[in-house]
Design an enzyme around this catalytic site. Structure first.
Site, PDB file in Angstrom:
ATOM      1  CB  SER A 158      -0.923   0.002   1.217  1.00 46.97           C
ATOM      2  OG  SER A 158      -0.162   0.003   2.399  1.00 46.97           O
ATOM      3  CE  LYS A 182      -5.870   6.358  -1.448  1.00 48.61           C
ATOM      4  NZ  LYS A 182      -7.146   5.622  -1.337  1.00 48.61           N
ATOM      5  CE  LYS A 228       1.640   5.104  -8.366  1.00 48.69           C
ATOM      6  NZ  LYS A 228       1.078   4.103  -9.309  1.00 48.69           N
TER       7      LYS A 228
END
Length: 690
Positions: A92, A131, A309
């Site tokens: 996660s 998300k 990221k």
């Protein structure tokens, strides 16, 4: 200078009991969220508890235990599906605690510090994406063919849901020839908002339970044991990463950046969100966050934040991982959406099982993308704790973007004379007494046979096989009878005529005649079945049989005092009070008399003599398939000899009667050293006591 000034005392250790309780609570809530798809607290509260535990363990590493929630990723695999060990763990992503746009700057600062970059160094390149609020999935392809789909599970071991995932049209079953020979694609299974609304409309039209939100609907579809049902659920998929892939030296792909990886996924036929973007440094991360936040309510699917990221795969490898999460990525959630509104009233709603729930009626307020007009107060204790009163100005949060709740009251805005809420002591629907039993948090209506809010449940319970048994009277037919006002109270079942039944949807004359015949047959019953069928709280089949055996007649049961009821085998104060409360309601007695007047009858006899029965005090559990009798028949024989039949094995179990395919109950009996009988052994035991 004093010694204490030179050497100040170290801060005290956290209370180990609090740390242990925090871990237990997180485990419990994670189970509800990941395994049962039924979250019990808002996401924000879970995150707060998790971050508290993380902070404690960071300060005191000696308190870390192997089973701490911080040492693993999430829930655990369901037993219904085959387990799958992930070749590459599905970790996660850490959640950024600052839910303002500045949280993006926090992440960039952390990345630059990890990489040892000074202020003069160029901006770090990132990939930013929504998300998605769905179910994480790992798709494994071998030689271009989809061979396995698995859920995240606990990150190491997930569930094999291949058959269900094959039904999702967006997921390719075969890849182009240039795809790697081994390829694991990771992404999110979700349900679009418009598909979710259509699905719930279909559920309502069928008289079936609706889904709370798109995420639960998607998770439920993926975990369907019947792929045919899963195929009827409109699911979608977004790809966002890779698991195991054929290595470059063996002919696998060579990527320099995460963005290149996403473009390759597109060429292989996987859907990648059009909202994925590139960002240079903190300023562009903030701009992306604010842009997605503005679009959030208009998107065709649910999101609860954005994910950043580091784009360079070389930098990702350099930064590595910490415990359960990558250092090079973060989930930046949106703030829980809150608004001020006014409490117009507090209603008390009655559920189909008689539970009374206080509900705050609110001036309409737009929160979390929907207009909220109601917020549950759960029960009397919760309503008192928050002290919500009519006229109050309150903060309402659509917690976890799903469940509207009253967060707090603005006491400085409270009007003089606002009265404290109290739960009614009578059912607001039927006027019967509302009772809160010792140790319970809920009030319940005691007019189970009369209350219109409980009407459907009362009819279904009365007509079930273990009660009077009306064959063919199922949930859909009861819905039609009650919703069409054909049946008002239970005795109306026996007043039904052919014309009324045949006029119902999908009810031919033959079917109507079958129902009437089943109703006529059900009139001949037994006192234990009738007592059980009344649906008295805490009165199951075994208790109904004890009551019938002890008193012999219905009138004797209805008129028994608390003291007399407590003399019955296995009846304690709670059951005795429940019986007394039920029969003290005039509405319930009137329904019973009407049922008798309609011809429902049974044989009655004198009260049983107070003598010990052969198997008195012995508890049995029946499991598996017996050679010559059903489990119900075995149960009747045991109870006729005075034994008690339970549903689960414990240290209090005397015998387990095991047939073929006995399963876990037999295993537990052997572990506990409980005596095990086969059918022949049971018959021998009964014959020996006859």
């Amino acid at each position: 200078m004093a010694t204490n000034d030179l050497f100040p005392p170290e801060p005290p250790l956290p209370d180990p009991a609090h740390v242990a309780q925090l871990r237990r609570a997180l485990h419990e809530h994670a189970h509800h969220y990941y395994v049962e798809d039924a979250p019990t607290i808002p996401d924000a509260e879970y995150d707060r508890m998790f971050q508290e535990l993380q902070a404690i363990e960071a300060q005191h590493p000696e308190l870390i235990t192997p089973d701490s929630p911080t040492q693993r990723v999430g829930g655990r695999a369901l037993e219904q599906f085959a387990s799958v060990r992930h070749a590459v763990p599905m970790l996660s992503i850490r959640t950024e605690t600052d839910t303002e746009a500045s949280g993006a700057r926090n992440f960039d600062t952390r990345v630059r510090r990890e990489l040892g970059l000074d202020e003069a160094a160029p901006a770090v390149a990132y990939v930013a994406e929504p998300k998605f609020d769905g179910l994480a999935m790992n798709l494994r392809y071998e030689s271009g063919i989809l061979v396995q789909a698995a859920t995240r599970g606990d990150g190491e071991v997930g569930e094999d849901v291949t058959q269900n995932v094959r039904t999702i049209g967006q997921i390719p079953l075969r890849l182009p020839a240039d795809a790697p020979s081994i390829l694991e694609v990771r992404g999110e299974v979700y349900m679009r908002r418009d598909d979710f609304e259509k699905l719930n409309e279909q559920q309502r039209a069928r008289g079936q339970k609706t889904f709370v939100n798109p995420r639960n609907a998607a998770a439920g579809a993926v975990r369907q044991l019947d792929p045919a049902i899963a195929a009827q659920r409109p699911l979608s998929f977004f790809a966002y990463g890779l698991g195991e892939v054929t290595p470059e030296q063996a002919g696998g792909p060579a990527f320099g950046t995460h963005y290149e990886l996403l473009q390759a996924l597109k060429t292989w036929g996987f859907p990648v969100s059009a909202l994925v973007g590139l960002a240079q440094g903190a300023t562009e991360l903030v701009a992306y966050y604010e842009s997605i936040a503005r679009q959030r309510d208009a998107l065709p699917f649910d999101i609860d934040g954005v994910v950043y990221k580091v784009n360079s795969l070389a930098l990702q490898r350099r930064m590595g991982f910490v415990t359960r999460e990558p250092r090079w990525a973060v989930a930046h959630k949106f703030p829980a959406q809150e608004q001020f509104t006014t409490v117009l009233d507090i209603d008390v709603q009655v559920g189909r099982t008689g539970k009374l729930t206080p509900v705050a009626k609110l001036a309409p307020v737009f929160v979390g993308g929907v207009t909220v007009t109601n917020a549950t107060l759960h029960n009397e204790d919760e309503a008192r704790r928050k002290d919500v009163r009519v006229g109050d100005t309150v903060i309402v949060r659509r917690a976890g973007d799903v469940i509207p709740e009253v967060v707090s009251v603005l006491l400085d805005k409270r009007q003089p004379g606002a009265t404290e809420f109290t739960m009614p002591r009578q059912c607001p629907v039927c006027g019967s007494a509302a009772v809160r039993e010792e140790g319970e948090v809920d009030y319940r209506c005691t007019g189970g046979l009369f209350c219109s809010a409980q009407r459907k449940q009362a009819i279904l319970h009365f007509a079930q096989r273990r009660a009077v048994e009306v064959e063919g009277l199922g949930e859909k037919l009861v819905d039609q009878l009650v919703d069409g006002h054909v049946i008002r109270i239970l005795p109306d079942l026996y007043r039904l005529g052919l014309t009324a039944l045949a006029s119902l949807d999908r009810m031919a004359d033959k079917s109507a005649q079958n129902i009437l015949q089943a109703l006529e047959k059900s009139k001949q019953t037994t006192l234990p079945r009738f007592l059980f069928g009344l649906g008295i709280r805490h009165v199951g089949e075994a208790t109904a049989k004890e009551l019938a055996r002890h008193f012999g007649s219905l009138d004797a049961v209805m008129d028994a005092s608390l003291e007399q009821l407590l003399q019955v085998n296995d009846i304690g104060p709670i059951v005795a009070q429940s019986l007394r409360t039920f029969f003290d309601q005039p509405h319930n007695r009137e329904v019973v008399e009407q049922l008798r007047a309609c011809g429902v009858t049974w044989q009655e006899g004198p009260p049983a003599p107070v003598t010990p029965t052969p198997l008195s005090g012995k508890t049995f559990v029946i499991t598996g398939t017996l050679p010559s009798m059903s489990r119900d028949e075995a149960k009747d024989l045991i109870e006729a000899a005075g034994g008690k039949v339970a549903g689960s094995v414990s240290k209090k179990t005397t015998f387990v009667v095991a047939g073929t395919e006995a399963g876990s109950k037999l295993t537990k009996a052997q572990e506990l050293g409980v005596a095990v009988l086969d059918e022949a052994g049971l018959k021998e035991l009964l014959d020996g006591h006859s």
